[in-house]
Every structure is written in C-alpha cells, then in structure tokens.
Design a protein around this motif. Structure first.
Motif, mmCIF file in Angstrom:
data_model
loop_
_atom_site.group_PDB
_atom_site.id
_atom_site.type_symbol
_atom_site.label_atom_id
_atom_site.label_comp_id
_atom_site.label_asym_id
_atom_site.label_seq_id
_atom_site.Cartn_x
_atom_site.Cartn_y
_atom_site.Cartn_z
ATOM 1 N N PRO A 1 0.808 -1.229 0.000
ATOM 2 C CA PRO A 1 0.000 0.000 0.000
ATOM 3 C C PRO A 1 0.836 1.271 0.000
ATOM 4 O O PRO A 1 0.455 2.268 -0.632
ATOM 5 C CB PRO A 1 -0.835 -0.117 1.284
ATOM 6 C CG PRO A 1 -0.129 -1.102 2.139
ATOM 7 C CD PRO A 1 0.543 -2.048 1.209
ATOM 8 N N LEU A 2 1.988 1.250 0.673
ATOM 9 C CA LEU A 2 2.822 2.453 0.709
ATOM 10 C C LEU A 2 3.434 2.742 -0.658
ATOM 11 O O LEU A 2 3.437 3.890 -1.125
ATOM 12 C CB LEU A 2 3.925 2.300 1.761
ATOM 13 C CG LEU A 2 3.460 2.239 3.220
ATOM 14 C CD1 LEU A 2 4.660 2.100 4.153
ATOM 15 C CD2 LEU A 2 2.644 3.470 3.597
ATOM 16 N N MET A 3 3.945 1.706 -1.330
ATOM 17 C CA MET A 3 4.522 1.925 -2.657
ATOM 18 C C MET A 3 3.444 2.251 -3.689
ATOM 19 O O MET A 3 3.696 3.002 -4.639
ATOM 20 C CB MET A 3 5.325 0.705 -3.093
ATOM 21 C CG MET A 3 6.691 0.591 -2.434
ATOM 22 S SD MET A 3 7.775 2.023 -2.716
ATOM 23 C CE MET A 3 7.976 1.993 -4.497
ATOM 24 N N SER A 4 2.261 1.716 -3.509
ATOM 25 C CA SER A 4 1.152 2.083 -4.403
ATOM 26 C C SER A 4 0.821 3.559 -4.258
ATOM 27 O O SER A 4 0.515 4.246 -5.243
ATOM 28 C CB SER A 4 -0.085 1.236 -4.088
ATOM 29 O OG SER A 4 0.134 -0.115 -4.425
ATOM 30 N N LEU A 5 0.911 4.057 -3.026
ATOM 31 C CA LEU A 5 0.690 5.487 -2.795
ATOM 32 C C LEU A 5 1.783 6.318 -3.457
ATOM 33 O O LEU A 5 1.507 7.355 -4.063
ATOM 34 C CB LEU A 5 0.646 5.774 -1.294
ATOM 35 C CG LEU A 5 -0.632 5.372 -0.561
ATOM 36 C CD1 LEU A 5 -0.426 5.457 0.950
ATOM 37 C CD2 LEU A 5 -1.805 6.256 -0.983
ATOM 38 N N VAL A 6 3.030 5.873 -3.336
ATOM 39 C CA VAL A 6 4.139 6.584 -3.976
ATOM 40 C C VAL A 6 3.904 6.662 -5.479
ATOM 41 O O VAL A 6 4.013 7.732 -6.095
ATOM 42 C CB VAL A 6 5.484 5.884 -3.679
ATOM 43 C CG1 VAL A 6 6.602 6.484 -4.533
ATOM 44 C CG2 VAL A 6 5.832 6.001 -2.194
ATOM 45 N N ARG A 7 3.559 5.540 -6.075
ATOM 46 C CA ARG A 7 3.341 5.494 -7.525
ATOM 47 C C ARG A 7 2.165 6.374 -7.947
ATOM 48 O O ARG A 7 2.259 7.135 -8.918
ATOM 49 C CB ARG A 7 3.095 4.047 -7.958
ATOM 50 C CG ARG A 7 2.910 3.861 -9.453
ATOM 51 C CD ARG A 7 2.734 2.386 -9.798
ATOM 52 N NE ARG A 7 2.632 2.198 -11.226
ATOM 53 C CZ ARG A 7 1.500 2.271 -11.913
ATOM 54 N NH1 ARG A 7 0.358 2.548 -11.274
ATOM 55 N NH2 ARG A 7 1.487 2.085 -13.216
ATOM 56 N N SER A 8 1.065 6.281 -7.226
ATOM 57 C CA SER A 8 -0.123 7.053 -7.605
ATOM 58 C C SER A 8 0.107 8.548 -7.433
ATOM 59 O O SER A 8 -0.402 9.360 -8.221
ATOM 60 C CB SER A 8 -1.333 6.605 -6.784
ATOM 61 O OG SER A 8 -1.152 6.878 -5.407
ATOM 62 N N LYS A 9 0.896 8.929 -6.425
ATOM 63 C CA LYS A 9 1.169 10.346 -6.210
ATOM 64 C C LYS A 9 2.077 10.914 -7.300
ATOM 65 O O LYS A 9 1.952 12.079 -7.682
ATOM 66 C CB LYS A 9 1.792 10.564 -4.828
ATOM 67 C CG LYS A 9 0.807 10.411 -3.683
ATOM 68 C CD LYS A 9 -0.333 11.416 -3.812
ATOM 69 C CE LYS A 9 -1.401 11.221 -2.774
ATOM 70 N NZ LYS A 9 -2.529 12.175 -2.937
ATOM 71 N N ILE A 10 3.003 10.105 -7.805
ATOM 72 C CA ILE A 10 3.835 10.563 -8.927
ATOM 73 C C ILE A 10 2.952 10.856 -10.136
ATOM 74 O O ILE A 10 3.091 11.886 -10.802
ATOM 75 C CB ILE A 10 4.888 9.509 -9.313
ATOM 76 C CG1 ILE A 10 5.809 9.199 -8.144
ATOM 77 C CG2 ILE A 10 5.726 9.999 -10.500
ATOM 78 C CD1 ILE A 10 6.762 8.052 -8.419
ATOM 79 N N GLU B 1 10.161 5.043 -16.365
ATOM 80 C CA GLU B 1 10.366 6.468 -16.617
ATOM 81 C C GLU B 1 9.878 7.310 -15.440
ATOM 82 O O GLU B 1 10.483 8.335 -15.102
ATOM 83 C CB GLU B 1 9.662 6.889 -17.906
ATOM 84 C CG GLU B 1 10.189 8.194 -18.468
ATOM 85 C CD GLU B 1 9.831 8.387 -19.933
ATOM 86 O OE1 GLU B 1 10.600 9.063 -20.637
ATOM 87 O OE2 GLU B 1 8.796 7.852 -20.373
ATOM 88 N N LEU B 2 8.796 6.883 -14.795
ATOM 89 C CA LEU B 2 8.314 7.585 -13.600
ATOM 90 C C LEU B 2 9.375 7.563 -12.502
ATOM 91 O O LEU B 2 9.646 8.583 -11.856
ATOM 92 C CB LEU B 2 7.034 6.922 -13.078
ATOM 93 C CG LEU B 2 5.752 7.052 -13.890
ATOM 94 C CD1 LEU B 2 4.641 6.235 -13.230
ATOM 95 C CD2 LEU B 2 5.332 8.512 -14.000
#
Length: 257
Positions: A94-103, A148-149
């Motif tokens: 969930p934390l990395m999903s948040l990082v990805r979605s925020k980018i 790339e993100l």
C-alpha cells in the motif's frame, strides 16, 4: 499451625499460578527470544495496521508522530527481521502504491510530491534495514511503464540539497533516494527493451540496441554521483548499476561507443 499435608499451602500474591502478569513473565523467561518477540509484535501489529489504514485513508499523508511510532516499533526487531517478513506485503504494497499514484497525480517534478512521499519512504527504508532489501523489493510495483516515472522521481530527489548526512536522515531525503534506487533496481531486472519506454526518443529513428538511450544516461549520471557518497546510497546505486550495465541490451549499446 501448618496446613495439613493433603491441602495445598497458601500461595503468595506474586505466585505465577494466580497472577497472570507473573505467569506471562515466567513464560517469557522460559520461551526463546524469537517466541517472545513474535508474541509482542502480534500485539504491536494492531497499532501498525491501524496507522497504515489511517495513512491510506488520508491519501498518503502521514503524520510525523505516526511515522516515528512505526519506525520505533520496527527498529526493535533489527536482529529478528524474519519475524516481520509475513507482514511485509501488507506494509510495503500500500505504501509503494501510494508513492506510484502520487507521482502520476502530482508529477515527479513537484515539491508537494516529495513532502508526501518522504514520510512513506522513511517507513519503507526502515524495513529495508530490518529485513534486507531483497525481502522488501518483492512488493514494489514492477510494471515496465513505471521505469520512466521512477527515473523522473530519482532526478527530483537528486536535486534535494542536504547539508549533512544527519539532516538527510532526519528529513527523509536519504531514505527516499534509497527507496527510489531500489525501485529502479527491481524494474531493471525485467527483460524488456528500455528504449521502448523512453518517450524522449519516441519520435526519433532509434534502432534498438544501437546506442545508449537517454533514459539510461540519466540513471548513470545520478548513480555515478552517489558512488562517491559514504552512506547507503552508494550501496544502492552500486546494486542498480551492476544490474543495469549487465543487461544484454546495454552490453550491445556500450560496445558501440
């Protein structure tokens, strides 16, 4: 008068047979360290889980007190990281999903993004130090399109100025850089043509394998800077470079330089 032999003698207030707390202490004394720590972590997991749900519900915004609480709990298991491994997916995903979605939502170049993800990366990196990076990165996002993100985020992190290593650690800068380097490390392991996701050459006549693509050059430039760093970023960038430079498509490209 002493009690008759067929009757049990009176027990004191501190007897483990009548005092649950004393019984628990006795159990702890006789149990192995791992069993005791597992028992305590099961109790602390309820708190950690509640904090994680609160962070997710807030869209990734984490209160400093919550981050400190999780970090202090995890740090207690530095010598027993295997006890946390069954819970890693529930924490990291969930934390990395948040990082990805925020980018994707805010763009990698914004300062607002860093302010949100730095506390998340502090939690993630704490688990890297406790459980080891190999156990943690299994639960990082690993879609090819994320490359790339992640590179754009690494470039933004690289522009963060830090006076000292202590300041880096206290503000989450070092942890964020290490987490992004590890994210790139797992993405580089995927067998695909890197040029296919580099939008900077999408409109050119690039021939796959004919030259080093700009996306790779951007990674190399930053990693070379981190190799001179005395902190953990040197190790993380070394891991990333080792994987990147031994890819079959990189060997072909560099042989033409």
């Amino acid at each position: 008068m002493p009690a008759p032999l067929d009757q049990p003698a009176a027990t004191g207030a501190g007897d483990a047979s009548t005092d649950p707390t004393a019984a628990a202490v006795c159990d702890d004394v006789h149990d192995s360290k791992e069993v005791v720590l597992r028992r305590y972590f099961l109790q602390e997991w309820e708190l950690v889980s509640a904090i994680l749900r609160r962070i997710v519900a807030a869209g990734g915004v984490a209160e400093p007190a919550d981050v400190h609480r999780i970090r202090s709990i995890m740090d207690k298991y530095q010598e027993e990281g295997q006890l946390l491994e069954p819970y890693l997916e529930d924490i990291i995903s969930p934390l990395m999903s948040l990082v990805r979605s925020k980018i994707m939502e805010l763009g990698a170049a914004t300062d607002e993004l860093l302010e949100i993800i730095k506390p998340l990366c502090i939690i993630i990196y704490t688990l890297v130090t406790v459980c080891g990076y190999k156990s943690v990165i299994k639960f990082f996002p690993h879609q090819v399109s994320d490359l790339e993100l992640a590179v754009a985020l690494l470039e933004k992190c690289h522009t963060m100025s830090s006076a000292t290593a202590l300041r880096q650690e206290s503000t989450g800068e070092m942890e964020t850089k290490c987490v992004v380097l590890l994210w790139l490390y797992i993405l580089i392991l995927i067998p695909f043509d890197i040029s296919s996701v580099d939008t900077s050459i999408a409109a050119t006549d690039h021939v796959p394998g004919s030259e080093v693509v700009p996306l790779v050059t951007r990674i190399l430039d930053i990693c070379k800077d981190y190799l001179s760093n005395s902190g953990p970023m040197r190790r993380m960038s070394g891991l990333l470079l080792a994987r990147l430079l031994t890819r079959p498509d990189m060997l072909k490209a560099f042989s033409r330089l």
